[in-house]
Design an enzyme around this catalytic site. Structure first.
Site, mmCIF file in Angstrom:
data_model
loop_
_atom_site.group_PDB
_atom_site.id
_atom_site.type_symbol
_atom_site.label_atom_id
_atom_site.label_comp_id
_atom_site.label_asym_id
_atom_site.label_seq_id
_atom_site.Cartn_x
_atom_site.Cartn_y
_atom_site.Cartn_z
ATOM 1 N N HIS A 109 0.820 -1.221 0.000
ATOM 2 C CA HIS A 109 0.000 0.000 0.000
ATOM 3 C C HIS A 109 0.850 1.265 0.000
ATOM 4 C CE1 HIS A 109 0.827 -0.454 4.332
ATOM 5 N NE2 HIS A 109 0.675 0.852 4.381
ATOM 6 N N HIS A 137 4.318 9.306 12.871
ATOM 7 C CA HIS A 137 3.385 8.238 13.231
ATOM 8 C C HIS A 137 4.153 7.046 13.789
ATOM 9 C CE1 HIS A 137 4.548 7.002 9.201
ATOM 10 N NE2 HIS A 137 3.655 6.050 9.062
HETATM 11 O O1 LIG Z 1 2.484 -2.172 8.832
HETATM 12 C C1 LIG Z 1 1.429 -1.881 8.280
HETATM 13 O O2 LIG Z 1 0.706 -2.758 7.834
HETATM 14 C C2 LIG Z 1 1.030 -0.429 8.102
HETATM 15 C C3 LIG Z 1 1.315 0.462 9.284
HETATM 16 C C4 LIG Z 1 0.913 1.912 9.024
HETATM 17 C C5 LIG Z 1 -0.223 2.475 9.599
HETATM 18 C C6 LIG Z 1 -0.574 3.807 9.349
HETATM 19 C C7 LIG Z 1 0.187 4.601 8.517
HETATM 20 C C8 LIG Z 1 1.324 4.071 7.918
HETATM 21 O O3 LIG Z 1 2.119 4.817 7.098
HETATM 22 C C9 LIG Z 1 1.690 2.738 8.181
HETATM 23 O O4 LIG Z 1 2.815 2.280 7.598
HETATM 24 FE FE LIG Z 2 3.524 3.419 6.000
#
Ligand SMILES: O=C(O)CCc1cccc(O)c1O
Ligand SMILES: [Fe+2]
Length: 314
Positions: A115, A180
């Site tokens: 993603h 984050h």
């Molecule tokens: O490890 C994952 O599956 C995604 C974790 C994740 C959550 C929110 C914003 C992000 O940019 C991100 O990387």
């Molecule tokens: Fe991410």
């Protein structure tokens, strides 16, 4: 030769969280603004800087940077699955160019992207094959991290190559950040089962993918409710970084260290490496103007959520 840029946060929770309508609408409006900018620019080539979250890159061989000659989305969090339209010869020329500028990049003829790389393409173009795209992986979650200076110099080298492409209109994308601290596993604190995934977790079962995603979705809900133990977002840090990127002088970023970034802005703040590389690439074509900026700290998405567009000054 001019270049254009879009940098944007991504979040796997865009389709799995339910922030107040006003917040979700503001994000969609920001995406709309970026989309309009891209439509007007009408790129013929995209270079996408994106991190990965242990879907395409694992500790059996973890490079700091990797240029994809072929790539496909893995389809995590309901994102598009399948191949990108990568111009392989251009990607090879790019890798050779970068190597000759003393930056050591890995290459992949079978890159898998998640993603982090797919979301901006879907937001901006709807599909993964709308515009020929060279994906560049920039490690933003797996220690060790190269210096921010190195990331800037990667971006400058790639931007230098792009300015030689007289017949192309090139858009550079940076995906991720800003502050984050989502629950991405780390080797140092992982148990044996999680370490096995971090080592070589390609092609997980549907149940394994679902379990991983569930953990992130649940953490997002708890974070919004004020009951999660993850580090809070840091809007001041985010805004300061966006100001530096907009200024055209990226030299202050060289002083950023992974330790302080994690401390101040969370363990996934390292994803801003993609923004730094993208702005450095843009800067290689000369002075630039930021044409659009959006920022909101959004706990439901576990993201200091930013969008910027910029282009070479006329
Ligand atoms: O490890 C994952 O599956 C995604 C974790 C994740 C959550 C929110 C914003 C992000 O940019 C991100 O990387
Ligand atoms: Fe991410």
């Amino acid at each position: 030769m001019s270049l254009a840029l879009v940098t944007m946060s991504h979040s796997p929770l865009l389709k799995y969280a339910d922030p107040p309508a006003e917040v979700a609408d503001a994000v969609q409006d920001a995406f709309g603004a970026a989309r309009a900018f891209v439509q007007e620019y009408d790129p013929t080539l995209v270079v996408s800087f994106a991190p990965d979250h242990y879907n395409g890159f694992f500790y059996d061989l973890m490079p700091p940077f990797c240029i994809g000659y072929r790539a496909e989305g893995v389809g995590d969090y309901g994102t598009a699955e399948g191949p990108l339209d990568v111009p392989a010869e251009r990607a090879e020329e790019l890798a050779q160019w970068v190597a000759e500028r003393d930056i050591d990049v890995a290459v992949s003829r079978r890159m898998q992207i998640d993603h982090g790389a797919v979301q901006p393409l879907e937001v901006l173009f709807g599909t993964l094959t709308a515009v020929p795209t060279i994906p560049v992986f920039v490690n933003g979650v797996a220690r060790p991290f190269v210096t921010m200076r190195r990331v800037r110099r990667l971006g400058e080298a790639i931007g230098g190559f792009l300015t030689t492409l007289r017949n192309e209109r090139v858009l550079v994308i940076g995906s991720g950040g800003l502050s984050h601290d989502p629950p991405v596993p780390q080797w140092a604190t992982a148990d044996d089962t999680v370490r096995a995934m971090l080592l070589d977790g390609r092609h997980p079962t549907a149940a394994a993918r679902e379990a991983r995603q569930r953990r992130v979705i649940d953490t997002g809900r708890a974070f919004a409710a004020g009951t999660a133990s993850i580090k809070d977002l840091n809007p001041e840090w985010d805004r300061a970084l966006m100001t530096t990127l907009a200024s055209g002088d990226l030299s202050p970023i060289d002083a950023m260290t992974p330790e302080r970034m994690a401390e101040e802005a969370g363990n996934s703040s390292h994803e801003v490496r993609t923004w730094v590389a993208a702005f450095a690439a843009l800067g290689a074509a000369g002075p630039y103007n930021v044409t659009y900026e959006f920022y909101r700290p959004i706990r439901e998405y576990i993201a200091g959520f930013g969008v910027m567009t910029a282009r070479t000054a006329p």
